[in-house]
Design a protein around this motif. Structure first.
Motif, PDB file in Angstrom:
ATOM      1  N   GLU A 119      48.286  41.560  44.270  1.00 15.13           N
ATOM      2  CA  GLU A 119      48.261  40.197  44.803  1.00 15.13           C
ATOM      3  C   GLU A 119      48.414  39.200  43.662  1.00 15.13           C
ATOM      4  OE1 GLU A 119      48.036  39.323  48.000  1.00 15.13           O
ATOM      5  OE2 GLU A 119      47.815  41.392  48.689  1.00 15.13           O
ATOM      6  N   GLY A 120      49.103  38.105  43.947  1.00 16.85           N
ATOM      7  CA  GLY A 120      49.130  36.989  43.017  1.00 16.85           C
ATOM      8  C   GLY A 120      50.291  36.928  42.060  1.00 16.85           C
ATOM      9  N   GLU A 121      51.317  37.662  42.260  1.00 18.59           N
ATOM     10  CA  GLU A 121      52.439  37.559  41.352  1.00 18.59           C
ATOM     11  C   GLU A 121      53.661  37.031  42.092  1.00 18.59           C
ATOM     12  OE1 GLU A 121      53.916  41.288  39.808  1.00 18.59           O
ATOM     13  OE2 GLU A 121      53.217  42.322  41.540  1.00 18.59           O
ATOM     14  N   PRO A 122      54.664  36.518  41.503  1.00 23.00           N
ATOM     15  CA  PRO A 122      54.856  36.177  40.100  1.00 23.00           C
ATOM     16  C   PRO A 122      54.396  34.747  39.797  1.00 23.00           C
ATOM     17  CG  PRO A 122      56.928  35.932  41.242  1.00 23.00           C
ATOM     18  CD  PRO A 122      55.905  36.383  42.278  1.00 23.00           C
ATOM     19  N   GLY A 123      54.170  34.468  38.546  1.00 26.19           N
ATOM     20  CA  GLY A 123      53.817  33.131  38.098  1.00 26.19           C
ATOM     21  C   GLY A 123      52.417  32.673  38.447  1.00 26.19           C
ATOM     22  N   SER A 124      51.576  33.595  38.851  1.00 32.80           N
ATOM     23  CA  SER A 124      50.222  33.237  39.239  1.00 32.80           C
ATOM     24  C   SER A 124      49.289  33.290  38.041  1.00 32.80           C
ATOM     25  CB  SER A 124      49.734  34.211  40.314  1.00 32.80           C
ATOM     26  OG  SER A 124      48.415  33.915  40.682  1.00 32.80           O
ATOM     27  N   ASP A 125      48.247  32.468  38.070  1.00 31.66           N
ATOM     28  CA  ASP A 125      47.272  32.510  36.976  1.00 31.66           C
ATOM     29  C   ASP A 125      46.178  33.535  37.238  1.00 31.66           C
ATOM     30  OD1 ASP A 125      46.052  31.078  38.996  1.00 31.66           O
ATOM     31  OD2 ASP A 125      45.340  29.462  37.706  1.00 31.66           O
ATOM     32  N   TRP A 126      46.299  34.278  38.354  1.00 31.50           N
ATOM     33  CA  TRP A 126      45.353  35.352  38.671  1.00 31.50           C
ATOM     34  C   TRP A 126      46.120  36.452  39.393  1.00 31.50           C
ATOM     35  CZ3 TRP A 126      40.296  34.380  41.924  1.00 31.50           C
ATOM     36  CH2 TRP A 126      39.567  35.556  42.050  1.00 31.50           C
ATOM     37  N   VAL A 127      46.186  37.616  38.793  1.00 34.52           N
ATOM     38  CA  VAL A 127      46.852  38.759  39.407  1.00 34.52           C
ATOM     39  C   VAL A 127      45.809  39.842  39.624  1.00 34.52           C
ATOM     40  CG1 VAL A 127      48.710  40.457  39.234  1.00 34.52           C
ATOM     41  CG2 VAL A 127      49.003  38.194  38.217  1.00 34.52           C
ATOM     42  N   LEU A 128      45.760  40.383  40.831  1.00 33.37           N
ATOM     43  CA  LEU A 128      44.815  41.436  41.188  1.00 33.37           C
ATOM     44  C   LEU A 128      45.593  42.709  41.479  1.00 33.37           C
ATOM     45  CD1 LEU A 128      41.780  41.237  43.479  1.00 33.37           C
ATOM     46  CD2 LEU A 128      43.542  42.917  43.996  1.00 33.37           C
ATOM     47  N   VAL A 129      45.133  43.818  40.901  1.00 33.34           N
ATOM     48  CA  VAL A 129      45.728  45.119  41.173  1.00 33.34           C
ATOM     49  C   VAL A 129      44.624  46.022  41.719  1.00 33.34           C
ATOM     50  CG1 VAL A 129      46.965  47.106  40.232  1.00 33.34           C
ATOM     51  CG2 VAL A 129      47.380  44.826  39.287  1.00 33.34           C
ATOM     52  N   ASP A 130      44.801  46.487  42.954  1.00 34.15           N
ATOM     53  CA  ASP A 130      43.829  47.366  43.597  1.00 34.15           C
ATOM     54  C   ASP A 130      44.241  48.814  43.346  1.00 34.15           C
ATOM     55  OD1 ASP A 130      42.123  48.797  45.236  1.00 34.15           O
ATOM     56  OD2 ASP A 130      42.450  47.540  47.005  1.00 34.15           O
ATOM     57  N   LEU A 131      43.431  49.500  42.571  1.00 37.66           N
ATOM     58  CA  LEU A 131      43.688  50.905  42.255  1.00 37.66           C
ATOM     59  C   LEU A 131      42.692  51.828  42.952  1.00 37.66           C
ATOM     60  CD1 LEU A 131      44.288  50.335  38.437  1.00 37.66           C
ATOM     61  CD2 LEU A 131      46.038  50.708  40.193  1.00 37.66           C
ATOM     62  N   GLY A 132      42.005  51.316  43.945  1.00 35.78           N
ATOM     63  CA  GLY A 132      41.017  52.114  44.664  1.00 35.78           C
ATOM     64  C   GLY A 132      39.659  52.054  43.984  1.00 35.78           C
ATOM     65  N   ASP A 133      39.372  53.022  43.134  1.00 38.26           N
ATOM     66  CA  ASP A 133      38.097  53.069  42.430  1.00 38.26           C
ATOM     67  C   ASP A 133      37.957  51.982  41.378  1.00 38.26           C
ATOM     68  OD1 ASP A 133      37.255  55.275  43.879  1.00 38.26           O
ATOM     69  OD2 ASP A 133      38.031  56.707  42.416  1.00 38.26           O
ATOM     70  N   VAL A 134      39.075  51.385  40.987  1.00 42.39           N
ATOM     71  CA  VAL A 134      39.088  50.308  39.997  1.00 42.39           C
ATOM     72  C   VAL A 134      39.935  49.161  40.544  1.00 42.39           C
ATOM     73  CG1 VAL A 134      39.778  49.638  37.653  1.00 42.39           C
ATOM     74  CG2 VAL A 134      38.848  51.925  38.070  1.00 42.39           C
TER      75      VAL A 134
END
Length: 113
Positions: free
Chosen positions: A70-85
């Protein structure tokens, strides 16, 4: 891959790619959505996207697929959901504004009382 191994992989990749202020939040027992949250500061929105792209590439090399980004491109906050992390990469301004570490530490303090 165990949660701790995935966490180490993410932390190492962020460190090698010059992320700043990498914080590991152990949220086991506080939420059921993940075991760890990693918060890192990027020097720009382009750096934030790049950091996440490198982490995603490394995770895929190890046979895992991100559940979402979530939050790309050009966002000042990008979230990557990897499950356990769950990885949060933010610009310094966004990190100061949202203060995720403070949010989760307050929840932890209430649990201790």
């Amino acid at each position: 891959m165990q949660a701790e191994q995935l966490l180490k992989l993410v932390e190492t990749e962020l460190d090698e790619r010059k992320a700043h202020q990498i914080a590991i939040l152990d949220v086991r027992g506080k939420t059921s959505i993940t075991d760890f949250m990693v918060v890192a500061t990027a020097t720009s929105t382009r750096h934030a996207k790049s950091l996440c792209d490198y982490v995603i590439e490394k995770v895929k090399e190890n046979g895992l697929q991100p559940l979402g980004v979530e939050g790309e491109p050009g966002s000042d906050w990008v979230l990557v959901d990897l499950g356990d992390v769950v990885l949060h990469v933010m610009t310094g301004q966004a990190r100061e504004f949202y203060q995720l570490e403070k949010l989760w530490s307050v929840a932890g303090d209430k649990d201790k009382q």
